[in-house]
Design a protein around this motif. Sequence first.
Motif, PDB file in Angstrom:
ATOM      1  N   VAL A  28       0.803   2.650   6.834  1.00 47.38           N
ATOM      2  CA  VAL A  28       0.899   3.372   6.596  1.00 47.38           C
ATOM      3  C   VAL A  28       2.065   2.147   5.231  1.00 47.38           C
ATOM      4  O   VAL A  28       1.705   3.104   4.083  1.00 47.38           O
ATOM      5  CB  VAL A  28       2.378   3.833   7.088  1.00 47.38           C
ATOM      6  CG1 VAL A  28       2.751   5.094   6.401  1.00 47.38           C
ATOM      7  CG2 VAL A  28       2.629   4.763   8.301  1.00 47.38           C
ATOM      8  N   ALA A  29       2.351   1.197   5.401  1.00 49.97           N
ATOM      9  CA  ALA A  29       3.113   0.154   4.287  1.00 49.97           C
ATOM     10  C   ALA A  29       1.636  -0.011   3.047  1.00 49.97           C
ATOM     11  O   ALA A  29       1.503   0.550   2.211  1.00 49.97           O
ATOM     12  CB  ALA A  29       3.036  -0.801   4.525  1.00 49.97           C
ATOM     13  N   ARG A  30       0.611  -0.020   3.700  1.00 47.57           N
ATOM     14  CA  ARG A  30      -0.835  -0.230   3.334  1.00 47.57           C
ATOM     15  C   ARG A  30      -1.360   0.873   1.991  1.00 47.57           C
ATOM     16  O   ARG A  30      -1.649   0.905   1.216  1.00 47.57           O
ATOM     17  CB  ARG A  30      -1.513  -1.153   4.303  1.00 47.57           C
ATOM     18  CG  ARG A  30      -1.551  -1.899   4.345  1.00 47.57           C
ATOM     19  CD  ARG A  30      -2.654  -2.937   4.852  1.00 47.57           C
ATOM     20  NE  ARG A  30      -2.398  -4.869   5.439  1.00 47.57           N
ATOM     21  CZ  ARG A  30      -3.372  -4.970   6.432  1.00 47.57           C
ATOM     22  NH1 ARG A  30      -4.086  -4.336   7.205  1.00 47.57           N
ATOM     23  NH2 ARG A  30      -2.872  -6.265   6.850  1.00 47.57           N
ATOM     24  N   PHE A  31      -1.190   2.319   2.887  1.00 49.35           N
ATOM     25  CA  PHE A  31      -1.365   2.862   2.055  1.00 49.35           C
ATOM     26  C   PHE A  31      -0.246   3.684   1.032  1.00 49.35           C
ATOM     27  O   PHE A  31      -1.300   3.764   0.348  1.00 49.35           O
ATOM     28  CB  PHE A  31      -1.414   4.313   3.527  1.00 49.35           C
ATOM     29  CG  PHE A  31      -1.362   6.307   2.387  1.00 49.35           C
ATOM     30  CD1 PHE A  31      -2.362   6.060   2.459  1.00 49.35           C
ATOM     31  CD2 PHE A  31      -0.771   6.856   2.449  1.00 49.35           C
ATOM     32  CE1 PHE A  31      -3.107   7.348   1.833  1.00 49.35           C
ATOM     33  CE2 PHE A  31      -0.290   7.834   1.978  1.00 49.35           C
ATOM     34  CZ  PHE A  31      -1.565   8.799   1.195  1.00 49.35           C
ATOM     35  N   VAL A  32       0.630   3.282   1.517  1.00 49.66           N
ATOM     36  CA  VAL A  32       1.383   3.982   0.433  1.00 49.66           C
ATOM     37  C   VAL A  32       1.572   2.931  -0.241  1.00 49.66           C
ATOM     38  O   VAL A  32       1.081   3.543  -1.809  1.00 49.66           O
ATOM     39  CB  VAL A  32       2.862   3.419   0.964  1.00 49.66           C
ATOM     40  CG1 VAL A  32       4.359   3.991  -0.427  1.00 49.66           C
ATOM     41  CG2 VAL A  32       3.530   4.835   1.869  1.00 49.66           C
ATOM     42  N   LYS A  33       1.189   1.575  -0.654  1.00 46.23           N
ATOM     43  CA  LYS A  33       0.854   0.841  -1.282  1.00 46.23           C
ATOM     44  C   LYS A  33      -0.536   1.536  -2.725  1.00 46.23           C
ATOM     45  O   LYS A  33      -0.777   0.949  -3.277  1.00 46.23           O
ATOM     46  CB  LYS A  33       0.285  -0.439  -1.523  1.00 46.23           C
ATOM     47  CG  LYS A  33       0.312  -1.984  -2.138  1.00 46.23           C
ATOM     48  CD  LYS A  33       0.115  -2.843  -1.659  1.00 46.23           C
ATOM     49  CE  LYS A  33       0.068  -4.409  -2.742  1.00 46.23           C
ATOM     50  NZ  LYS A  33      -0.622  -5.044  -2.311  1.00 46.23           N
ATOM     51  N   VAL A  34      -1.707   1.775  -1.657  1.00 48.40           N
ATOM     52  CA  VAL A  34      -3.122   2.558  -2.599  1.00 48.40           C
ATOM     53  C   VAL A  34      -2.687   3.812  -3.499  1.00 48.40           C
ATOM     54  O   VAL A  34      -2.613   3.872  -4.401  1.00 48.40           O
ATOM     55  CB  VAL A  34      -3.639   2.944  -0.641  1.00 48.40           C
ATOM     56  CG1 VAL A  34      -4.952   4.110  -2.145  1.00 48.40           C
ATOM     57  CG2 VAL A  34      -4.569   1.849  -0.624  1.00 48.40           C
ATOM     58  N   LEU A  35      -1.768   4.375  -2.857  1.00 49.84           N
ATOM     59  CA  LEU A  35      -1.264   5.833  -2.946  1.00 49.84           C
ATOM     60  C   LEU A  35      -0.407   5.301  -4.137  1.00 49.84           C
ATOM     61  O   LEU A  35      -0.263   6.209  -5.327  1.00 49.84           O
ATOM     62  CB  LEU A  35      -0.398   6.890  -2.330  1.00 49.84           C
ATOM     63  CG  LEU A  35       0.561   7.556  -3.120  1.00 49.84           C
ATOM     64  CD1 LEU A  35      -0.889   9.167  -3.115  1.00 49.84           C
ATOM     65  CD2 LEU A  35       1.271   8.525  -1.695  1.00 49.84           C
TER      66      LEU A  35
END
Length: 212
Positions: free
Chosen positions: A195-202
């Motif tokens: 989730v943390a990595r996805f939020v960074k991508v977003l």
Amino acid sequence: MQPIDFDSWPRKQHFELFKNFTQPYFNVCVQLNAQTLFDYCKAQNISFFQAYVYCTLKACFAYEPIMLRIIESKPWLLTSIRASVVELDEDECFVFSYFDYLGSFKEFSANSDKVSKQSKSNSLFSDAFANTEGQADLIHISVLPWLNFSAFSHAFSEGQSLGIPKFVFGQYDKQAGTMPLSVDVHHSLMDGLHVARFVKVLQAECDHFKCK
């Protein structure tokens, strides 16, 4: 969609652990820095709402773990994605609009305008709902532009889950330049690290968004 090689998949045991939980989703709420995106949309006279929905779809397409789904009790990887977006009709009742992820924002925006108009003229249980809701290649997006929340929970029913992620965007704070984002994901498919990595991508998609 394409199947995951389950026997060699590093998450095999984690998948087996969580897949039969009564409530297998976990939730994370963060503050998304949306000032760059908001200011750009205002300057270009384009929809901020459509822009962050588009950024979310683009980020999902770019980050493999959030493209995973559960089909017949096994993990599969999506090759395409759509958004089931909650919008309000004239009676202030919500309907679902189904937005395709298209190659450019201009195409996405033009298509979304048509879809929104049609959805708001139909009932909740429309033909589009019958033909689309519950399919694996969706993400669920809700919007609460009236609330700057710090926690969120969804209604849910027991039974098998496809592992569809759920996103809720809150009120944009013009002074702070932030907006709350709630992310619900299936624990068989993702952990907090993902989730943390996805939020960074977003966040990167929002920071570098361009209307083209």
